[in-house]
Design an enzyme around this catalytic site. Sequence first.
Site, PDB file in Angstrom:
ATOM      1  N   GLU A  51       0.859  -1.182   0.000  1.00 20.27           N
ATOM      2  CA  GLU A  51       0.000   0.000   0.000  1.00 20.27           C
ATOM      3  C   GLU A  51       0.893   1.229   0.000  1.00 20.27           C
ATOM      4  O   GLU A  51       1.981   1.226   0.587  1.00 20.27           O
ATOM      5  CB  GLU A  51      -0.900   0.024   1.245  1.00 20.27           C
ATOM      6  CG  GLU A  51      -1.721   1.315   1.327  1.00 20.27           C
ATOM      7  CD  GLU A  51      -2.818   1.307   2.374  1.00 20.27           C
ATOM      8  OE1 GLU A  51      -2.751   0.495   3.298  1.00 20.27           O
ATOM      9  OE2 GLU A  51      -3.736   2.139   2.250  1.00 20.27           O
ATOM     10  N   CYS A 249      -6.580   1.314   2.887  1.00 22.00           N
ATOM     11  CA  CYS A 249      -7.516   2.437   2.943  1.00 22.00           C
ATOM     12  C   CYS A 249      -7.389   3.391   1.761  1.00 22.00           C
ATOM     13  O   CYS A 249      -8.337   4.130   1.488  1.00 22.00           O
ATOM     14  CB  CYS A 249      -7.326   3.188   4.253  1.00 22.00           C
ATOM     15  SG  CYS A 249      -7.768   2.211   5.687  1.00 22.00           S
ATOM     16  N   ASN A 380     -12.047  -2.854   0.661  1.00 28.54           N
ATOM     17  CA  ASN A 380     -10.945  -3.141   1.586  1.00 28.54           C
ATOM     18  C   ASN A 380     -11.540  -3.450   2.958  1.00 28.54           C
ATOM     19  O   ASN A 380     -12.090  -4.521   3.146  1.00 28.54           O
ATOM     20  CB  ASN A 380      -9.967  -1.961   1.644  1.00 28.54           C
ATOM     21  CG  ASN A 380      -8.940  -2.115   2.743  1.00 28.54           C
ATOM     22  OD1 ASN A 380      -8.361  -3.193   2.870  1.00 28.54           O
ATOM     23  ND2 ASN A 380      -8.713  -1.103   3.548  1.00 28.54           N
ATOM     24  N   GLU A 381     -11.456  -2.495   3.882  1.00 27.73           N
ATOM     25  CA  GLU A 381     -12.048  -2.749   5.206  1.00 27.73           C
ATOM     26  C   GLU A 381     -13.439  -2.135   5.239  1.00 27.73           C
ATOM     27  O   GLU A 381     -13.669  -1.132   5.903  1.00 27.73           O
ATOM     28  CB  GLU A 381     -11.164  -2.157   6.300  1.00 27.73           C
ATOM     29  CG  GLU A 381      -9.950  -3.014   6.595  1.00 27.73           C
ATOM     30  CD  GLU A 381      -9.124  -2.507   7.765  1.00 27.73           C
ATOM     31  OE1 GLU A 381      -9.358  -1.364   8.213  1.00 27.73           O
ATOM     32  OE2 GLU A 381      -8.241  -3.241   8.213  1.00 27.73           O
TER      33      GLU A 381
HETATM   34  O1  AHR Z   1      -2.107  -1.395   6.702  1.00 24.31           O
HETATM   35  C1  AHR Z   1      -2.535  -0.137   7.084  1.00 24.31           C
HETATM   36  C2  AHR Z   1      -4.046  -0.007   7.062  1.00 24.31           C
HETATM   37  O2  AHR Z   1      -4.603  -0.842   7.999  1.00 24.31           O
HETATM   38  C3  AHR Z   1      -4.708  -0.410   5.786  1.00 24.31           C
HETATM   39  O3  AHR Z   1      -4.747   0.606   4.867  1.00 24.31           O
HETATM   40  C4  AHR Z   1      -6.095  -0.736   6.219  1.00 24.31           C
HETATM   41  O4  AHR Z   1      -6.695  -1.707   5.442  1.00 24.31           O
HETATM   42  C5  AHR Z   1      -5.932  -1.139   7.659  1.00 24.31           C
HETATM   43  O5  AHR Z   1      -6.786  -0.431   8.478  1.00 24.31           O
END
Ligand code: AHR
Length: 662
Positions: A51, A249, A380-381
């Site tokens: 990321e 994120c 993602n989340e």
């Molecule tokens: O890995 C950092 C963050 O942690 C990622 O962007 C997210 O998916 C999680 O909350």
Amino acid sequence: MHLKKLLASLIFTTGFLIPGSIDAQQKNNIVVNAGRSIATVQPTMWGIFFEDINLGADGGIYAELVKNRSFEFYMPLMGWTVKEDKINEGSVMVLNRQEENIANPRFACISKKEAGNSLSITNEGFRGMGIKKQLRYDFSVMYRQHAPGLTMHIELLNGSGKTIGNAVVTPSSDTVKEWKKAAVSFVASDTALRGKLRIRFEGTGVIDLDMISLFPADTWKQRPGGMRADMIQMLADMKPGFIRFPGGCIVEGHDLAVRYQWKKTIGPVEDRQLIINRWNSEFAHRPTPDYFQTFGLGFYEYFQLAEDIGAEPLPILNAGMACQFNTAELVPIDQLDPYVQDALDLVEFANGDTNTKWGKFRANMGHPAPFNLKMMGVGNENWGPQYVERLKIFTKALKARYPDLKLVNSSGTDPNGERFDYLNGELRKMNADIIDEHYYRRPEWFLANANRYDNYPRNGPKVFAGEYAAQSDKTVSINNRNNAQTAIAEAAFMTGLERNAAVVNLASYAPLFAHVDGWQWTPDLIWVNNLQSYGTPNYYVQKLYSTNKGTDVVPALLDGKAVAGQDSLYASAVVDKNKRELIIKIVNASQKERMSPISIEGINKIPSEAMLTVLQSNHLHDVNSFDKPQNVAPKESTIALKGKTLNFMAAPNSFSIIRIKI
Ligand code: AHR
């Protein structure tokens, strides 16, 4: 049962092995039955998650040294310093061509009226520029010229302002109305950790500048405009089974306007529209106002990277929802189509024939062959019914067009609790392909949950342990360390992932990279400065699993039970059919030596020695650093084997791998 067949064929040819031999289990011994495959280890099992956080892409693996090269940051001259002997108002102006070029509206106009008045602009790089002695640097710039006469002196400066490399760019002697590229290369005479790039203007004239760029020649595979080789090498060395990208994120964005849109990250770099990086302002204690995504590293480059390092690509797309920790903006269901279309088009971009719209785009960028995309994440989340509602629409459309594509779905932010339970239930009802679970927890949690998957249903969705890391302190705290304790806790937990390879098909640590001067999140697997990178103890754990992946899980039992914390011991075992090896992993999470006899079943003739790799530290707080990158790192040796029982002594706080030729 492929393994049985292989073993049977080995007996026939060598007489070494007895598949499924069932010697009586000895009490207190870990009994490993090398002849009984209980699950296939998926080639994707151990992967990486990249990321753009902690200056992971811009200022990280994307090797561009110039920050704000096209003047598109919110403060258009951020990263640049203008210097002139005698101030002339308007000698450096930022112009905005707006609708004429929406992706790259701004440029700098340099106007110098007096030859004797010195004028320069200096770029500070991403926390400085890492410059290496004797290395070639490639400078380029787009320009338009209203009044010819300016010469540009390109100068690399070290931390004390001394010139350690220079070249001259003399633009055309005519007026230039259309944007044109000028480039020059030169060799640095010295090394600098925090260098700068100065452009000094000589003569008089008026010139527009954009996309001012400087790359080192030693990029990964020497690709012009490519990636930082030392960082990518660390990934390649892990031999990852997959690479999940681009987040995290950043896929969601603070709000939908700054969500990640893959179509805006492909094609010529000057046409890729920059957006703010959502980690720019996320944490008050680590503000990073100069953090943007220029997308020099975009989806084409991610696919290419996956191919280079032999990893399956796993792109994650926005599910029509912005980050629920931030604005939680949603796309109304009746306006979701463009998002779904992006997902459909991505498959065409990755795999489509060159006569399709997006397949052709890929070919024009230099890759006519497909990238063989097999998996895609939607969201993602994300959590709640809003997610399920949107996910169903994506799933229907994607499965209708691409029935074999495996979809990765979010189970939210935590490995338990209401949100998790709700999503886990809903996704299982939907018969999801793969459920992505995230856990950022204390080391004790990892130790206590090494048996998490022992009773997960074997049929139904597979699990992707998509983001995990043991936290020595609060997540993102400046005291959160990648130390020996967290690494060992993760190694212990991972025996449970490996043992349950029938359910867990993918796993990746998070986050991957952090720049020492530009991080937002801790802990992180690999730390870098502008010149060097080092792996944390956690990196070595990941690498050891991935490079000792094997092909089949075989039982490793203590008193008939999984070894998941009895006397602080954790164990799992695999056989590698191709290398013909039995690989046993043992973690001792206690502070004392542990005698752990191992009985090996299913092999008639045990060789006289085995390879032993041990990651160990007596001090839980031990870390690696630029000065001591191997402070906690694996050490290899051989051990003698006599008969079927190995009296293995597991060192305190250690992760051991025993490899036996079979
Ligand atoms: O890995 C950092 C963050 O942690 C990622 O962007 C997210 O998916 C999680 O909350």
